[in-house]
Structures are given as C-alpha cells and as structure tokens.
Motif scaffolding. Structure first.
Motif, PDB file in Angstrom:
ATOM      1  N   ILE C  90       1.323  12.770   2.494  1.00 55.22           N
ATOM      2  CA  ILE C  90       0.526  11.687   1.902  1.00 55.22           C
ATOM      3  C   ILE C  90      -0.271  11.007   2.999  1.00 55.22           C
ATOM      4  O   ILE C  90       0.293  10.581   4.012  1.00 55.22           O
ATOM      5  CB  ILE C  90       1.441  10.645   1.218  1.00 55.22           C
ATOM      6  CG1 ILE C  90       2.286  11.310   0.130  1.00 55.22           C
ATOM      7  CG2 ILE C  90       0.622   9.493   0.642  1.00 55.22           C
ATOM      8  CD1 ILE C  90       3.446  10.464  -0.358  1.00 55.22           C
ATOM      9  N   VAL C  91      -1.582  10.911   2.790  1.00 62.05           N
ATOM     10  CA  VAL C  91      -2.450  10.215   3.750  1.00 62.05           C
ATOM     11  C   VAL C  91      -2.960   8.935   3.083  1.00 62.05           C
ATOM     12  O   VAL C  91      -3.428   8.978   1.943  1.00 62.05           O
ATOM     13  CB  VAL C  91      -3.651  11.094   4.162  1.00 62.05           C
ATOM     14  CG1 VAL C  91      -4.554  10.340   5.143  1.00 62.05           C
ATOM     15  CG2 VAL C  91      -3.175  12.411   4.755  1.00 62.05           C
ATOM     16  N   THR C  92      -2.850   7.803   3.799  1.00 60.31           N
ATOM     17  CA  THR C  92      -3.379   6.548   3.264  1.00 60.31           C
ATOM     18  C   THR C  92      -4.439   5.994   4.207  1.00 60.31           C
ATOM     19  O   THR C  92      -4.244   5.963   5.422  1.00 60.31           O
ATOM     20  CB  THR C  92      -2.263   5.500   3.079  1.00 60.31           C
ATOM     21  OG1 THR C  92      -1.452   5.467   4.261  1.00 60.31           O
ATOM     22  CG2 THR C  92      -1.367   5.845   1.910  1.00 60.31           C
ATOM     23  N   VAL C  93      -5.556   5.558   3.623  1.00 59.68           N
ATOM     24  CA  VAL C  93      -6.667   4.966   4.397  1.00 59.68           C
ATOM     25  C   VAL C  93      -7.103   3.718   3.645  1.00 59.68           C
ATOM     26  O   VAL C  93      -7.933   3.780   2.743  1.00 59.68           O
ATOM     27  CB  VAL C  93      -7.849   5.949   4.538  1.00 59.68           C
ATOM     28  CG1 VAL C  93      -8.915   5.351   5.455  1.00 59.68           C
ATOM     29  CG2 VAL C  93      -7.392   7.289   5.094  1.00 59.68           C
ATOM     30  N   LEU C  94      -6.532   2.569   4.030  1.00 62.18           N
ATOM     31  CA  LEU C  94      -6.726   1.340   3.251  1.00 62.18           C
ATOM     32  C   LEU C  94      -7.234   0.207   4.137  1.00 62.18           C
ATOM     33  O   LEU C  94      -7.084   0.253   5.358  1.00 62.18           O
ATOM     34  CB  LEU C  94      -5.400   0.964   2.579  1.00 62.18           C
ATOM     35  CG  LEU C  94      -4.914   2.031   1.569  1.00 62.18           C
ATOM     36  CD1 LEU C  94      -3.449   1.844   1.226  1.00 62.18           C
ATOM     37  CD2 LEU C  94      -5.766   1.987   0.303  1.00 62.18           C
ATOM     38  N   PRO C  95      -7.834  -0.823   3.526  1.00 64.69           N
ATOM     39  CA  PRO C  95      -8.525  -1.836   4.355  1.00 64.69           C
ATOM     40  C   PRO C  95      -7.617  -2.756   5.177  1.00 64.69           C
ATOM     41  O   PRO C  95      -7.870  -2.981   6.355  1.00 64.69           O
ATOM     42  CB  PRO C  95      -9.319  -2.667   3.341  1.00 64.69           C
ATOM     43  CG  PRO C  95      -9.301  -1.918   2.058  1.00 64.69           C
ATOM     44  CD  PRO C  95      -8.128  -0.983   2.090  1.00 64.69           C
ATOM     45  N   GLU C  96      -6.559  -3.319   4.552  1.00 65.30           N
ATOM     46  CA  GLU C  96      -5.804  -4.341   5.278  1.00 65.30           C
ATOM     47  C   GLU C  96      -4.301  -4.190   5.062  1.00 65.30           C
ATOM     48  O   GLU C  96      -3.849  -3.459   4.173  1.00 65.30           O
ATOM     49  CB  GLU C  96      -6.258  -5.740   4.819  1.00 65.30           C
ATOM     50  CG  GLU C  96      -7.759  -5.963   5.014  1.00 65.30           C
ATOM     51  CD  GLU C  96      -8.136  -7.425   5.193  1.00 65.30           C
ATOM     52  OE1 GLU C  96      -7.249  -8.250   5.482  1.00 65.30           O
ATOM     53  OE2 GLU C  96      -9.338  -7.735   5.051  1.00 65.30           O
ATOM     54  N   SER C  97      -3.555  -4.947   5.860  1.00 64.51           N
ATOM     55  CA  SER C  97      -2.095  -4.894   5.806  1.00 64.51           C
ATOM     56  C   SER C  97      -1.562  -5.039   4.388  1.00 64.51           C
ATOM     57  O   SER C  97      -0.655  -4.315   3.965  1.00 64.51           O
ATOM     58  CB  SER C  97      -1.501  -6.018   6.667  1.00 64.51           C
ATOM     59  OG  SER C  97      -1.834  -5.842   8.025  1.00 64.51           O
ATOM     60  N   ALA C  98      -2.115  -5.984   3.659  1.00 57.41           N
ATOM     61  CA  ALA C  98      -1.596  -6.258   2.315  1.00 57.41           C
ATOM     62  C   ALA C  98      -1.756  -5.046   1.407  1.00 57.41           C
ATOM     63  O   ALA C  98      -0.885  -4.755   0.581  1.00 57.41           O
ATOM     64  CB  ALA C  98      -2.315  -7.467   1.722  1.00 57.41           C
ATOM     65  N   HIS C  99      -2.864  -4.315   1.557  1.00 54.34           N
ATOM     66  CA  HIS C  99      -3.073  -3.136   0.717  1.00 54.34           C
ATOM     67  C   HIS C  99      -2.071  -2.040   1.062  1.00 54.34           C
ATOM     68  O   HIS C  99      -1.574  -1.334   0.187  1.00 54.34           O
ATOM     69  CB  HIS C  99      -4.495  -2.601   0.900  1.00 54.34           C
ATOM     70  CG  HIS C  99      -5.551  -3.619   0.642  1.00 54.34           C
ATOM     71  ND1 HIS C  99      -6.299  -4.185   1.651  1.00 54.34           N
ATOM     72  CD2 HIS C  99      -5.965  -4.217  -0.495  1.00 54.34           C
ATOM     73  CE1 HIS C  99      -7.152  -5.057   1.142  1.00 54.34           C
ATOM     74  NE2 HIS C  99      -6.965  -5.104  -0.163  1.00 54.34           N
ATOM     75  N   VAL C 100      -1.784  -1.884   2.344  1.00 53.56           N
ATOM     76  CA  VAL C 100      -0.829  -0.854   2.761  1.00 53.56           C
ATOM     77  C   VAL C 100       0.559  -1.213   2.253  1.00 53.56           C
ATOM     78  O   VAL C 100       1.283  -0.382   1.693  1.00 53.56           O
ATOM     79  CB  VAL C 100      -0.828  -0.711   4.295  1.00 53.56           C
ATOM     80  CG1 VAL C 100       0.304   0.213   4.749  1.00 53.56           C
ATOM     81  CG2 VAL C 100      -2.176  -0.180   4.765  1.00 53.56           C
ATOM     82  N   ARG C 101       0.924  -2.483   2.425  1.00 51.08           N
ATOM     83  CA  ARG C 101       2.242  -2.899   1.968  1.00 51.08           C
ATOM     84  C   ARG C 101       2.393  -2.664   0.455  1.00 51.08           C
ATOM     85  O   ARG C 101       3.410  -2.135   0.003  1.00 51.08           O
ATOM     86  CB  ARG C 101       2.471  -4.381   2.295  1.00 51.08           C
ATOM     87  CG  ARG C 101       3.927  -4.773   2.320  1.00 51.08           C
ATOM     88  CD  ARG C 101       4.111  -6.256   2.635  1.00 51.08           C
ATOM     89  NE  ARG C 101       4.214  -6.587   4.053  1.00 51.08           N
ATOM     90  CZ  ARG C 101       5.257  -6.289   4.820  1.00 51.08           C
ATOM     91  NH1 ARG C 101       6.295  -5.628   4.335  1.00 51.08           N
ATOM     92  NH2 ARG C 101       5.286  -6.650   6.087  1.00 51.08           N
ATOM     93  N   GLU C 102       1.336  -2.999  -0.287  1.00 49.90           N
ATOM     94  CA  GLU C 102       1.409  -2.828  -1.739  1.00 49.90           C
ATOM     95  C   GLU C 102       1.478  -1.351  -2.124  1.00 49.90           C
ATOM     96  O   GLU C 102       2.258  -0.965  -2.998  1.00 49.90           O
ATOM     97  CB  GLU C 102       0.181  -3.485  -2.387  1.00 49.90           C
ATOM     98  CG  GLU C 102       0.299  -3.597  -3.908  1.00 49.90           C
ATOM     99  CD  GLU C 102      -1.038  -3.873  -4.569  1.00 49.90           C
ATOM    100  OE1 GLU C 102      -2.001  -4.183  -3.837  1.00 49.90           O
ATOM    101  OE2 GLU C 102      -1.114  -3.748  -5.803  1.00 49.90           O
TER     102      GLU C 102
END
Lengths: 331, 331, 331, 331
Positions: C90-102
């Motif tokens: 799984i690869v994640t490319v997200l804008p900010e900490s909160a998005h990754v945590r969610e």
C-alpha cells in the motif's frame, strides 16, 4: 479553534465574592499537583476553606510534606480517579501538557471518577489545544471545566498574590471558579471562552521574553558605548522604552536591587521554564499560521540559553549574561 | 570610545536654574534647523529668552515662516558661519549625521565663525561617532559642545514637554546647556560624557522598536487565537508583559483611543524615522562589536516596512498591519 | 525519539533490484492519494507492475481521472480498509499529518483491513512523530511500514525522477520498498530507522528555505549596490556562496531562464507548501529542544509570505519579490 | 552610489592576457601589506614578473621575512609615498577600511607620491563606500584604481588559485590589472564599476555565512532526531539543500575529512574575519536601505561567536559547536 468572543475583566475580587464562596454549595475540594507552586497554593486554599480537602501527587514525599504543613486534617487519594470520586471541585497544577492529559484522561484519571456537576480548574500552563480538548471531555462527562493559568511565580504563590487568567464556557463557570481562585491570588480575570486563559498567558509571556531580551540588548549596547547602567535604566524607565523587564526585573546586576539579577539570578522565573512557555507559543503560532519574527527568535534564544547547564535554572534575565559573553557565575 | 563615567540625573529643572539663566552671561542665541521640531523649539526658546535671537535654515521659506510666527524681532543669518560669529549659544536641530557635519565643518559652517567660549548644543539624533567627532572639533576651536537629542515628538516640541538626553564633557557644560534646554522641555538628564546623549537615545529607541514589534506580535497572536484585543491588552498591561508600546501606544486600532493606531496611524513617530534611528543603532553596534539579535531584526523589519510607500510616513505602530497582512489603509 | 542508528545509502537502484521486484511475492498494489503528485506516481507504478492495482481517493473525480489515464484495468476501493484488505503493498501520498492519521487509524482506515505481512509505504511529508506512531501501529498489526517522503516536485513525479528518503525498521523492509519506489523515481536512499525519511526531508527543506531567502537577500543587496544580477549570480555560483537556490532556482527573474522565477514564479514549489514543511521543522525542533535561529526566522518569513494571497501559490523563490518590496505580478 | 552598469565576466584568464602582460609597459611593481595573505601573493607576483619589486609593511619583521623568502632582489620602501614614487603598479592587501584609507590618504601615504598613469589595485576587503572614495582620489590624482578583493583564503594564496572580484572604471583598467592578478590567482572576474568588486565579495560572503549557519542548524537538528551525520550530509548534498558549506566545508567534524571542522576547525576562514566581513555587509545594507533578515541575524550570530575567545580564531564552521552547545575543544 473557536473561543468565546465575549469576555469580562474583573479588576478585583472583593468581599461579595468571598461571601458567595462562603455560601457555596461546593463540597469537598481535591488538589492534584503539590510541586513548588501547588504546595503553597493548596495551603492557602485549604486554610481558607471549610470543606474537606483531598490531595494527590505522584510523589508520596510531596504528599507527606503537604500534610505535615497543613493546619488540619488532609486526606490523600490513591489516584486522580479516587480523588475525583470524592470531590466537587478539583484543582490541577501540573508541569506540562502530557501530565495534564494523563491526570484527566489516563488510566486512573479524573474522568474515571468524576462526579456530575463537579468543577475542574486547571492552573497548569499547557498547549491551548490540549487544554480545550481536556476541558471538552470533562464537560462531555457532565462536569464543568475552566483553564486558569497563573502569573506571579513562587513568591506570588506564597503570598497568595497570584493573577489567574481564566477561560470558561460561561460567566457562571467563571464566577464559581473565582470563589476558589480568589483564595490563592489577588487578581482573577476572565479572558474569554475555553482555552482563553492559556492563550492570554502565552501571549503575555512571549512579550515578556521579547522585552527581557530587548532590555538585555539595550543595556549591553549602552554599557559598551560607555553609559552607566543605572543612568541608562533610569532614562529608559521614564521614556518610551520602559517595560517590566527594565523597571522591575532589569537583567543587569545591581541596577534594581530587588531583581533576581542582583541576587545571582536566583529566586525568579527559570530560563528553562521560559523556554517551555515559548514552546507553547511556537505551537499555537504554527497551528494558527501566525507569523512571529521576534517571538520565534526569542523562543530559540531561550532554547539555546536553556542548553547551558549553568543557566537553565537561573532567572531568565540571565540572557543578559549569555549576550554579553559572560557566564551566570559572573552575574 | 571613552565616555565620562560620572553622570547626574536631574529629575526636574526648577526655579534656581531658570534664575541662573536669567543672570547668564550668555549673549545672542543662534538656532539652526527650523523643521517640524526645530520651529516649535525655537519659538519656546526665543519667547522665554531676552537675548537677541538669530536663525538659519537652508529653506528660506522655513525662515520666513518662523519670523512670521515669532513674537518679536528675529535676525536671519546667511550661513551657519555668520550665525556663529554673532552668537554665544548655538542650537542645532538637523535630520541626519551628514547635515550636522556639514553645518559644523562644511564650507560656511559653524567652525568658520565660532567665538571662543560659545556653547554648541546639538539636538539632532545622529551617529554617536559623528557627534563626538564634531563636538571635539568645536572644543578644539575653544568653544563648548554638548549633544542633547530629544525624546517626545512634535507634540512635545509644541508643548515644551520634551526630554533632553545630554552628553557633556563636564558638569558645568551640562548646567549651562540646561538653562536653555529647560525652556524647550521638561526633563533634562545628563547621561555621561560627550556622545552619551546620543547613546542613551538610540538604546531607548531600540528597546522601543523591539517592544512595539513584540506587542504587535503578541496582540496579533492573541486575536488569531480568539481573544478580544481590549481584554488581552488589559491583561498584558497589568502583567509582566507591560510596556509603553502596549499601555500607551498599543498598535491595534481601538485598544487605546488616544494612540496613533486609533487615528489611522497618524500623529505619531513615523516608521521611516524609526528605521533611521535603528540604522544609527546598527552602526553603533557594529563599531562596538556588540551582538544584537532582536535589535538587528527590528532594524531590518522597519527597513522593510519603510519600503512600503503607504506605511513609511505612518506611526511606527503600523508594523502591526504589516505583520497581520493588512495594509495601512485597513487600519 | 529513537531512530535506528544504522543506515545505508544506496546510490543507484540497479537491475538486480528490478529483477527482485519482478520475482517479488508481492501481490496486489493499493494506492491512496491521487492528487497532483500521486496521480503521476501511481501511473508509473501501475504501468511498470504486473500486479492488480487498486486505488482510493476521497475525491471520486480524482479516481475517475486516474482510471481514465491508466493504461489497463484499475479497481477502485470504497475505503482505505477495503483497499487494505485486498493489497499486499500500500502506497499513501497525502497532504498532511491529519490525513495520514485518518487514512491509517480512522474509521474505515487501513488498520481495519490490513493483511499480515503487507507493506505500507507512506510518501507523505508529515510530522516525524506522527509518522513513527502510525508506522508502529502498522507493525503492531503484523504488517510492515516505511516512511518514504519525496523530493523532486511534480516534474519529478511526471518523469519518474523523484528521490525517496526512506526510514525503515530493517534493511529488508527497505529492500522490499525499494523495488516499488524505483519504478517512481531514480534515487532511493535509506536514511535510518522509522521516521528517518521524514527527518532527512525536513532538514533538507529547512536548509533549502534558508538558502533561498539568503540568495534573495544577497541578490537584492547586490543589485541595490549596482551589480548586474547575472554577473553577481555567476560569481556566487563559482564561489563559496554557491547553492541550489542560486545556481538552479535563482529567485531573480531572468538570471536562470529555466527557473520558476523566470516564468512568473510558476511551475515550482509553492510558497505555502514550503511554509507547511517549515511548520514540521518547528515541531520537530521544539520536541527535540533544538535551537534554530535562521531556521525559525525562515519558517516565519514563509508564514508571512504565505499570508499574501498573491504569493502563496507561487514558487517559493517569490520571497525575493517580498523582500525587494515588489509584488508577484512584477516578477 | 552609482556603479557602472556594464560588467563583463571573464571565465578564465588565458595565454593571451599573460602575453599582454609580458609586453606590458608597466614598470616597477610596489606591494603594500605582507601579512598572511599578502606574503604569498607578493611571492607569486614577484617571481612571475620581470619588473623591479618594491615592498612596504609597517612591520619590519614582515618585510625582512619576505625579503628572505623572495627569490631575487627586493627593495623596501620607507613609506607608501616613497613606494608610490617609484612604482607604476601598486598592490595593497590590508586588513580594514582604516588601514586602506591611511595607506592611501594619510601622511606619507600613496597619494603623496603617486605617479601619473600608475595603477593601484586594492585587494583588501573593505567598506564599499571607502573603496570608491579612495579610488576616486587616486583617479583625481591622474592615476588609475581598481578594487579587487579576494576569495580563496590562505591556501589559495599559497597555490595562486585565488579568485579576484574586480571593480573598475573601464574595461581597459580591468585588462591592465588582470595581467598582474592572473599571476596570483586563477579567476579574475570583472563585476562592474568602481566598488563592484567589494560589493560582489560581501554579497557572496553574506550568503556563505547564511549557508554555513543553515547547514549547522540542519545537521544539528537531524542528529538530534537520530540521523547519522554522514548519511544526512550525503542526502543534502545530492538534493536541493546542497551548498558549498555542506558539501565542501561541512561544519560537523568527520563528515568531510578535508574540511577544517575535521581538523579541529583549523586552517579555514576565521570566525572573527567572517564577523568583520558581515560588518561590511551591515554598513552597505544600511546605506542602501536594503532589508536583510537572515543576513542581519547571521551578522550578529558571528559577532556573538567571535566574542568567545576559544572560537574567534577558529574556522567559521565552529558556529556548529556554538549552536550545539559544545565548545570548540570538543570539535
């Protein structure tokens, strides 16, 4: 972050309020955190209240010391939860955000034992966002919460002359808290909604840090240009440069005899605690995207000063020695 | 640089000194520099003195305006040298170091006409090193010189409530100058030897600039965290963050009704003049190898603000608008 | 924070690793975050892999756009949990900490569906402490996690020339992740243990921000002193002042034709994203009590620049215009 | 300040120019300032020139040492004026503005003896305004003047690999000076009109100081976050943070074996000399009203570092130790 816009300044807490306190329905009082500040605050609160008094501190020694100093019977709880289960008012005075979070929401924490309608007063200086979050959890549990950080230091705690900056959901919560805070200090000011006490405290302390470094720079420059420090301070203190850091806590030894700088930088506000408060400023500024130029620099200067083992525990006016290339010992 | 270590603060200039002035052997008074400050100062000095009064300004219009406003006969000199040849006391109030140097040492300058025993009082705010150099040339010519920069602004000049910070070679020179300065202000303070007036002035103004930016940052942060500016200011002003920039000249419009910020940043101390004074700080710090962290940043912040044509001529509290991302017009 | 001390730099990702990838036991690949960067990265990864490809994005439009652009069949999952239940990488490319945590720990998040032995690669740039915390939760769930933030921008994503800075618990995890990262970039470097990729990224970007502001100041000063900007840049670029911000991305329009500054500050790294990365620096510095003087100032300068609606979305070299008193439009 | 707008970069000084030099009509060469830099420079110039060679230094010992080291007969002048009366080319390499002013315009100075048509090359790093003023006095005396400050340090002086940044009134003056400078260095670059060499030098050095402090902050932060310094440096040096201060003179001991930091901060560019150059930056910025935020802070940080007797004479990378709370000795 949404803070209540409405806020009310109470210039002085007079007899009316103390009589309100006398008729207060509040029962037992719980006090968590018997450190340097908390010890003195709890003594005043206990001695001026008729209600049963319950204390908790992680350090058994701190509890024993307080019970020995207290004028009458004081109960000790085995956990914040136990304390909360028996108190209708709870005061917390803890060092950092993590301690507050743990005392309220951790295992054996206040939220596990809290009674409906109880009032939690947190007088710690912590992250505004943590403060609001914890208060909202208290409120969700059917109790009330205010943040009430302190200004005035250990001497203010001893003499019960502290200032409390209070954030509360309603004016009623503020009134209820004031009845107790007035026993530990002489100024109780409502700053706004939840978190507003924390916000006001860190804004003041940031300006204080900036003023102190600025005073140190101005005094150091003047002295290198040949001015007598006492003469320079007297000019500044009657001119537009005047500030508390210059006229009350001047960081140059000998200029103000009662200032910590004149006593080897002892008895004041420690440089490492100022560094801690400025860390709270940095977080609040980052979260609110507020640019701070002098504030950010002041933060990092105190972080640098606090790295020096010889300066970290001295009064924050020691930044003058850091700047002038001296050491705390020369102070 | 060696400044006299001894300095004496004179809290108030009373009747004794005025009577000294009355019996003073000083003859004609010359005044050079009839700009915004000088015009009002010269009017007070002329109206309270019996001696002949001679003026000089590069602008014929400024001379004409002053002569029209003066209550009695005023002579106009064709050059500083001519003025100096007829005066036993000379007051100069000029914008920058270069103007002072030219007025004293240039062609047709004071030194070409100066009389033995004359007293030169320079009330310009200029480079400490230039001030000392020019004063020493005056002294070498057999006359006396003091530096006496001003605090108090145009309103202080109009009301004769200025503060003068004086550097002089001897207490006697200071006493002689005070007799005249007391007619234009209400505080005359000896700061030390030659140049000490300049040094004290720029140290105060640096701390003022730092306090003002710090206040702007603290107010801006608090407001973004949801605090009411009036409440925040009232807390700061009774706490350790208090300073003149917060309690008297608060840069947030509406907080202090009498402050320039509440009048569209008009009527105060212009941002570009603060930038100029901070340039003097930078030079003095460089020459004395004194590190200034907040001071250097304040200097460059005002240099940046003064680049903005809409802000340069507004009160220096406009830095709040710069910081908050507003414009002067929104103030 | 404890990061693995051991770290290995892999200068180039060669054939061996690609063949390892070809024989990899990894099954389906999931990709979360199809924004400006993710869209291009996912296209490269999908086109160079044989495994089934599943995507998720909160924006249905982003999913549709990607499926239209993809060369072959792409499945869309209804939630991160559903995606996780079907993917072994799984690869994640997200804008900010909160998005990754969610995306990982929220309701319907990856942790709800993750398979034992799966590998999570997070290529977002976020708080080091959040990154480590999320990775440890993944590992506690029986899977593997690496942080692999990106350097190289949108052009690097399009051309598959990105650099990945990787933090991993073991060399084996790094090798496994490299097989996939090498399809989206040309440099894959192991920086240390968990969180080390984030740490390296923000240290680099802080130095980049400082270099850019420094270059802007040096160019602006030189030009005000009368130097031709091209001549000054050529001197700096062959002297000790040389840096990427001067020789590749010079912020003065016209000096480097290919730089964003020469194209109206378009096509580069946006000022508001630099401000965001510097916020991560501020948090890491605060938590580790590391004094940053220029770094803190750079952070707050970009926070100030990003307040300006006309500059926030321009290349971060626009700080030159901010400094010189110009506007983005004049660029 | 008006500098010539036109400027020409000469990438390399090749054979043509050396042959021009060989056919030069220039007669005797005078060299003033035989300090650490001047000694080596004069040796190269003397050994590669056929013309008579005359030296002057206030220190008789420096003169004697040079004459002993020189390969052939060298004359010593009793004053700059005497030297000037016998030389058609004069090179000056002096520490500060005051020394240059004295050597040219003081009693017994160059201007008292200068010959019509002589060429003065000043390779000192001094105030741009002083440099232009002195050059203009030389030109008014019927001679020619160029400013040609140096980059490359003592090692560059020894190896004749210096870079000269030249400001000159005309291209012809530059060509004439290049013939001599090429014997002492390997790059001779025309930066613009009079003073342009000084301006380019200080702009480069300001950016160098900013880069060095920035590198120190980035390395220190990364190490506190757990990164290996060699790994972090290798990432930065292949990414957008790369700069000379990181890839060639990295201030963390051991990262770059050949850097001064790896040799106890010896053999590099002394912190107190960087502080001196930054003082020139501060003056130029003040005079041109150019805001410098990082530059002003860098200036004052080096002023602070240079106050420490243990750091002042170490390589300027020692700012890493200052920042990390170490001492030079731990380096």
């Amino acid at each position: 972050m949404v803070l209540l816009a409405r806020a009310r300044a109470l210039p002085a807490i007079g007899g009316r309020r103390l009589s309100t306190a006398a008729s207060s329905p509040d029962g037992a009082i719980g006090f968590i955190g018997l450190g340097q500040m908390g010890h003195h605050m709890a003594k005043h609160l206990q001695s001026k209240s008729d209600a049963p008094f319950i204390v908790y501190d992680k350090s058994a020694e701190a509890v024993a010391r307080f019970r020995a100093a207290a004028g009458r019977q004081v109960e000790a709880a085995g956990s914040p939860a136990e304390l909360a289960s028996r108190a209708s008012v709870i005061v917390t005075v803890l060092p950092e955000s993590a301690h507050v979070r743990e005392a309220y929401t951790g295992s054996g924490g206040i939220l596990e034992g809290i009674r409906r309608g109880a009032l939690c007063i947190d007088s710690s200086t912590i992250d505004t966002s943590v403060s609001i979050d914890v208060s909202q959890q208290v409120i969700a549990a059917g109790a009330q919460a205010v943040d009430a950080p302190i200004s005035g230091g250990i001497m203010g705690a001893q003499a019960a002359t502290l200032t409390f900056m209070v954030g509360s959901q309603s004016a009623g919560d503020f009134e209820r808290a004031s009845a107790h805070l007035a026993k530990m200090g002489k100024n109780v000011v409502r700053c706004g909604g939840l978190g507003a006490g924390q916000a006001a405290k860190i804004c003041n302390n940031m300006l204080l840090a900036i003023s102190m470094i600025g005073t140190a720079e101005a005094m150091n420059l003047g002295m290198r240009l040949g001015l007598d420090p006492a003469v320079l301070a007297s000019i500044i203190n009657t001119s537009s440069g005047r500030c508390w850091a210059s006229d009350t806590a001047n960081p140059v030894p000998g200029v103000i005899p009662a200032a910590p700088s004149s006593k080897g930088y002892s008895g004041g506000f420690k440089a490492r605690l100022m560094a801690k408060d400025l860390g709270l400023v940095a977080s609040a500024a980052k979260d609110s995207r507020t640019p701070l130029l002098l504030g950010a620099l002041a933060d990092n200067i105190y972080r640098h000063v606090a790295q020096d083992p010889g300066m970290a525990d001295q009064d924050f006016g020691v930044v003058y020695q850091w700047l002038a290339g001296g050491t705390a010992k020369r102070g």
